[in-house]
Design a protein around this motif. Sequence first.
Motif, PDB file in Angstrom:
ATOM      1  N   ALA A  43       0.810  -1.212   0.000  1.00  0.00           N
ATOM      2  CA  ALA A  43       0.000   0.000   0.000  1.00  0.00           C
ATOM      3  C   ALA A  43       0.841   1.258   0.000  1.00  0.00           C
ATOM      4  N   PHE A  44       2.082   1.147   0.496  1.00  0.00           N
ATOM      5  CA  PHE A  44       2.936   2.335   0.577  1.00  0.00           C
ATOM      6  C   PHE A  44       4.354   1.964   0.166  1.00  0.00           C
ATOM      7  N   PRO A  45       4.611   1.838  -1.143  1.00  0.00           N
ATOM      8  CA  PRO A  45       5.938   1.413  -1.612  1.00  0.00           C
ATOM      9  C   PRO A  45       7.058   2.396  -1.285  1.00  0.00           C
TER      10      PRO A  45
ATOM     11  N   ALA B  58      -5.372  -8.358  -2.252  1.00  0.00           N
ATOM     12  CA  ALA B  58      -6.618  -9.035  -2.606  1.00  0.00           C
ATOM     13  C   ALA B  58      -7.852  -8.236  -2.211  1.00  0.00           C
ATOM     14  N   ILE B  59      -7.813  -7.547  -1.067  1.00  0.00           N
ATOM     15  CA  ILE B  59      -9.021  -6.917  -0.531  1.00  0.00           C
ATOM     16  C   ILE B  59      -9.002  -5.403  -0.693  1.00  0.00           C
ATOM     17  N   THR B  60      -7.878  -4.764  -0.290  1.00  0.00           N
ATOM     18  CA  THR B  60      -7.849  -3.308  -0.283  1.00  0.00           C
ATOM     19  C   THR B  60      -7.676  -2.730  -1.673  1.00  0.00           C
ATOM     20  N   SER B  61      -6.798  -3.317  -2.466  1.00  0.00           N
ATOM     21  CA  SER B  61      -6.553  -2.772  -3.808  1.00  0.00           C
ATOM     22  C   SER B  61      -7.590  -3.276  -4.799  1.00  0.00           C
ATOM     23  N   ASP B  62      -7.537  -2.730  -5.991  1.00  0.00           N
ATOM     24  CA  ASP B  62      -8.443  -3.136  -7.069  1.00  0.00           C
ATOM     25  C   ASP B  62      -7.778  -4.090  -8.045  1.00  0.00           C
ATOM     26  N   PHE B  63      -6.690  -4.707  -7.651  1.00  0.00           N
ATOM     27  CA  PHE B  63      -5.961  -5.592  -8.563  1.00  0.00           C
ATOM     28  C   PHE B  63      -6.811  -6.787  -8.976  1.00  0.00           C
ATOM     29  N   ILE B  64      -7.443  -7.447  -8.019  1.00  0.00           N
ATOM     30  CA  ILE B  64      -8.246  -8.642  -8.317  1.00  0.00           C
ATOM     31  C   ILE B  64      -9.511  -8.279  -9.098  1.00  0.00           C
ATOM     32  N   PRO B  65     -10.283  -7.249  -8.694  1.00  0.00           N
ATOM     33  CA  PRO B  65     -11.447  -6.892  -9.531  1.00  0.00           C
ATOM     34  C   PRO B  65     -11.074  -6.566 -10.963  1.00  0.00           C
ATOM     35  N   ARG B  66      -9.957  -5.875 -11.179  1.00  0.00           N
ATOM     36  CA  ARG B  66      -9.537  -5.573 -12.555  1.00  0.00           C
ATOM     37  C   ARG B  66      -9.178  -6.850 -13.306  1.00  0.00           C
TER      38      ARG B  66
END
Length: 875
Positions: A649-651, A710-718
């Motif tokens: 979340a914070f690279p 998996a949950i916080t980012s939109d990587f999986i929905p995309r």
Amino acid sequence: MEASSSGITNGKTKVFHPVAKDVNILFDELEAVSSPCKDDDSLLHPGNLTSTSDDASRLEAGGETVPERNKSNGLYFRDGKCRIDYILVYRKSSPQTEKREVFERNIRAEGLQMEKESSLINSDIIFVKLHAPWEVLGRYAEQMNVRMPFRRKIYYLPRRYKFMSRIDKQISRFRRWLPKKPMRLDKETLPDLEENDCYTAPFSQQRIHHFIIHNKETFFNNATRSRIVHHILQRIKYEEGKNKIGLNRLLTNGSYEAAFPLHEGSYRSKNSIRTHGAENHRHLLYECWASWGVWYKYQPLDLVSKEVCQATDIIMCPVCDKYCPFMRLSDSCVYAKVTHLFDNGATVFFAVFMAVWATVFLEFWKRRRAVIAYDWDLIDWEEEEEEIRPQFEAKYSKKERMNPISGKPEPYQAFTDKCSRLIVSASGIFFMICVVIAAVFGIVIYRVVTVSTFAAFKWALIRNNSQVATTGTAVCINFCIIMLLNVLYEKVALLLTNLEQPRTESEWENSFTLKMFLFQFVNLNSSTFYIAFFLGRFTGHPGAYLRLINRWRLEECHPSGCLIDLCMQMGIIMVLKQTWNNFMELGYPLIQNWWTRRKVRQEHGPERKISFPQWEKDYNLQPMNAYGLFDEYLEMILQFGFTTIFVAAFPLAPLLALLNNIIEIRLDAYKFVTQWRRPLASRAKDIGIWYGILEGIGILSVITNAFVIAITSDFIPRLVYAYKYGPCAGQGEAGQKCMVGYVNASLSVFRISDFENRSEPESDGSEFSGTPLKYCRYRDYRDPPHSLVPYGYTLQFWHVLAARLAFIIVFEHLVFCIKHLISYLIPDLPKDLRDRMRREKYLIQEMMYEAELERLQKERKERKKNGKAHHNEWP
């Protein structure tokens, strides 16, 4: 590192004089070197060290030369012979006179020599100088298993070393453009440093002839001398007939104001270290460790956004009750772009890389630790060699049992007593964690209340960015609560640890460390976990919002996603905490020391220059933390958590940590060398329980990063949209063209007339199209209001949920397999070090056998010689 009159050491045991041909110096020859020190407790001088005392005059009259420098540098008694090993400070006006007199009388009974000086600044302050003579040092060094040199090391050079040396010569030709000797200590600045490593063994007075002793006064270095004196002071009674012992209690009740070993002179010199060498170890550390000019050297010891920005026709539902207006999706364009920097396909690979990096870092740290332990002669040091804590000994002195290892009687703590204390301690830990959760709950209430307040604000800048303003202020308030609770946690952890009555110092430190880490970790990361995994997850949907205490509507994520809130939380907390820590570590001591010097100048006048003795200078410095390097360890561990747990979340966290560490290395060096009193030396084989905590953080980081992706980012929905619902569905393709329409597919439709009365916004949305709005959009996968099941979950929701769970399982198993493989492939001990250790054990056995055989042969020759002499004298 220690300094002596003969040279400078650098971490390992060093020998500065030419090694004697016969290292087995006999005990009677050593006894001939008598200590010239006198126990002078009755004389109380005003601290003028430039004049020669009567003792020094008698020594000089007796033919013994007293170095003039020793009389004036503040590191010796007034006779210039006895080096000051420890300093105690008290006030004459203190009411604890009786306890102090009993304590000092017992100090002399233990064999320590004492001398007193009054302060040049305040006549009420008295400095008690302590010196440990040879007999005391030898007796306690044997009790404490202090390892001392007894024979020079014999090195052998493996073939690969010779091969690598040729490679290094070839590589060095291509390094001319780099700074001179990058990441290496420049030994050309130390012309007087001669390094002769020695084998060491626990000191024994019975086998004293095995040890290399050129001078009894310098055989034990300064760190060892002060450590032995501190060990003695912690076990001396201050009330007769009672089990009240230890210097720490006298410092607590005000009998003494301070207790510390001395720095080895000034850290500055008029002469250059390159031409004249180091004046002392403090000067050496200042030039080669605390200087910013050596910062590059080792320590003397690493498409979606486009759719959002163009969506001017998509009107989003209000994010709070009444006061929050409708807004265009394109208004969150900036936040969507920032989020896309962290939330993209590379995030997964970066998270995997950081998880693997954490494992590699810990594995190579174990190898580095083994090398350092070998260089510092701690490879064979075990916890069984530790002494029992004086507090434990005083508490359980009436109950004893045989130690199964040493076979000696020792104080014993009953199992029932230990269990009851642990239960009380665990209950205290649970209560404090509940306090943290309550504080987080208060922050949640603040967020849900103030988002409406900021939405009704007069200033358009804050009104239009109500969610960002809410997040920013909540983080700042959270930071203030964190810093306030940290003060409370330290006191509670100390109380609970002392209640447990640990047996040894290492057990006490491990118990205290675990409590403080749990408190600090929960305190620092609880709000972060809330934002990452709970914010916006249980809010319901328009027309059926979930509420807190049936009143306040739970906070939603920003239209661009929850990752921007998590990023703000991480960034603000990390930057503020690092800035605050650096200020408290260096800025606060600088201000305090400046204020002390200012008061001294005001009392004595700026025109009068006074040369203060070393103990006076050190007393005016800031005392080191009562828990040693605990704060430094804790700061690094928490920073390690920041750089691994939520790095997806914070690279920027690793970059901020690197910059902070580059600066803090020199800040800490400057602080230790110039602003703090000299810390007391102690032995440790490794970093103790901290390593287990680091491994735990490494495991936790894999789990949290899997859930963040998996949950916080939109990587999986995309990903689900690209392969299942997008233009390229069923074609096995992925790319920018496959994501067209994703934003619209991730938003659900809500009929405005279905709003609850308390949720209905004041505006009807006519400012967008000139007519009242009928529908708005929100982030979710739900059916439209005119479907058979209004606002029910769509099939896409269940596909995304299944993909998220599958990703968590695959990601965790893959990364854990890689971590275990790396741990298996990287041995804990370098092969060359293992071979050297085996070689040395073999050589030590041979040398011990030869030394004992040589001693027996000498005794046999002496007996024969005495027998012949006796025979010749017989009539």
